[in-house]
Motif scaffolding. Structure first.
Motif: not given
Length: 275
Positions: A132-136
Motif C-alpha cells: 500500500l505504501a508503494i501505491i500511495w
C-alpha cells in the motif's frame, strides 16, 4: 597474639573486597564468551574449507573488505544515505508517537480517538504495509521514511501512554486545587512523569528503526547499505553482505547506547529522590 591476628584478618578482608571488585568489573566477560566462540568457529570453518566463501565469507575476509571500502571511499556515501533515512524516520515517528500519547493520555476524547487506532496498527506488521505504501507514495525515500516512522511510532506511544496513565492521581488533584493551567501541568507534571516510559519506548524505537531499514533498503534503492548488500547478492559477494549486517548491528547498538546515556542523565533526579 591478638595484635598479630588483627592485621591478618584486615588483610583478608581487603583482599576479599578487591576480589569482589575485580569480579564486578569483569561481569560482562561471560556475555562475550558466546559471540567470541561463534566468531572463532566461523573463522576456523572458513579456513578449513568447511564453510565455502560463496555461502558465507570468513570474518577476517569481511573485515579486510570493510577496511578497503572505507579507505577507497566506497562505504561512506552509502552509510550517510542509510543514516539519513533511519534518523529522519526515527525523528518523525518519535514526534508523532509522543504527540498521540500526550493527547490520548491527557484527554478522554484523545484516548477514545487514538488508542484503538494505535492498537490496531500494533497488531499489523509494518512490513505488511509495504504494498500500500508503494501505491500511495511510490518507491522512493518518502515511502521508506514513512514506514520507518510507522514502525517506531508504536513503541513510543505505548510506553509513553502507559507512563502518563500511571501518574499518581494526587498530582492531578493537586493541580486542579491550585488551578494550574493545562500547559503548565503538562510541562511540570505530565512530561516529567512520562519520561521513564518515553525512554523505554525510545530504546525499542531505535532498534526497530534500523531493523525496518534493513528490509526497506532492499526495495529500489541506488544508495545505502541495503543497496550495497542487494548488489553484492547478485554477484555472490558474501563478504560485502556480512559488512552490511555488521554495520546495521553496530549502528543499532550505538543508537541504543546513546539513548541509555541520555536517559541516565535526564532521569538522574530519580536517584536523588530515592537516596
Amino acid at each position: 597474639m591478638s595484635n598479630v591476628s588483627q592485621p591478618s584478618a584486615l588483610t583478608r578482608k581487603v583482599a576479599s573486597t578487591s576480589r569482589r571488585a575485580r569480579l564486578s568489573r569483569s561481569g560482562n566477560l561471560p556475555r562475550l564468551l558466546g559471540p567470541v566462540l561463534l566468531l572463532l568457529v566461523w573463522e576456523l570453518s572458513s579456513q578449513m574449507g568447511w564453510l565455502p566463501a560463496k555461502l558465507l565469507a570468513a570474518p577476517s575476509t569481511a573485515l579486510t573488505t570493510g577496511y578497503q571500502m572505507v579507505v577507497n571511499g566506497t562505504l561512506q556515501p552509502h552509510l550517510l544515505a542509510s543514516a539519513k533515512r533511519a534518523y529522519l524516520g526515527l525523528g518523525l515517528g518519535v514526534a508523532v508517537g509522543l504527540a498521540l500519547a500526550l493527547v490520548a493520555g491527557l484527554t478522554r476524547l484523545g484516548d477514545a480517538l487514538f488508542d484503538g487506532v494505535v492498537q490496531i496498527k500494533r497488531a499489523i506488521p509494518t512490513m505488511a504495509l509495504i504494498p500500500l505504501a508503494i501505491i500511495w507514495m511510490g518507491i522512493g525515500d518518502t515511502m521508506k521514511i514513512a514506514l520507518i516512522a510507522a514502525s517506531v511510532c508504536v513503541p513510543i506511544y505505548i510506553n509513553t501512554h502507559a507512563a502518563l496513565k500511571g501518574i499518581d492521581i494526587r498530582y492531578v488533584e493537586l493541580a486542579k486545587t491550585l488551578r494550574i493551567s493545562k500547559g503548565r501541568f503538562i510541562r511540570r507534571v505530565a512530561l516529567p512523569g512520562a519520561l521513564p516510559g518515553f525512554f523505554t519506548g525510545l530504546r525499542f524505537a531505535v532498534t526497530l528503526c534500523w531493523g525496518a531499514l534493513v528490509v526497506l533498503e532492499q526495495i529500489n534503492t541506488t544508495q545505502g547499505v541495503g543497496y550495497l548488500m542487494n548488489r553484492a547478492r547478485d554477484y555472490g559477494q558474501t563478504d560485502i553482505i556480512v559488512v552490511g549486517l555488521v554495520i546495521y548491528m553496530v549502528l543499532g547498538l550505538l543508537s541504543d547506547h546513546i539513548v541509555r546515556l541520555i536517559e541516565r542523565r535526564t532521569l538522574r533526579y530519580r536517584k536523588v529522590l530515592g537516596s
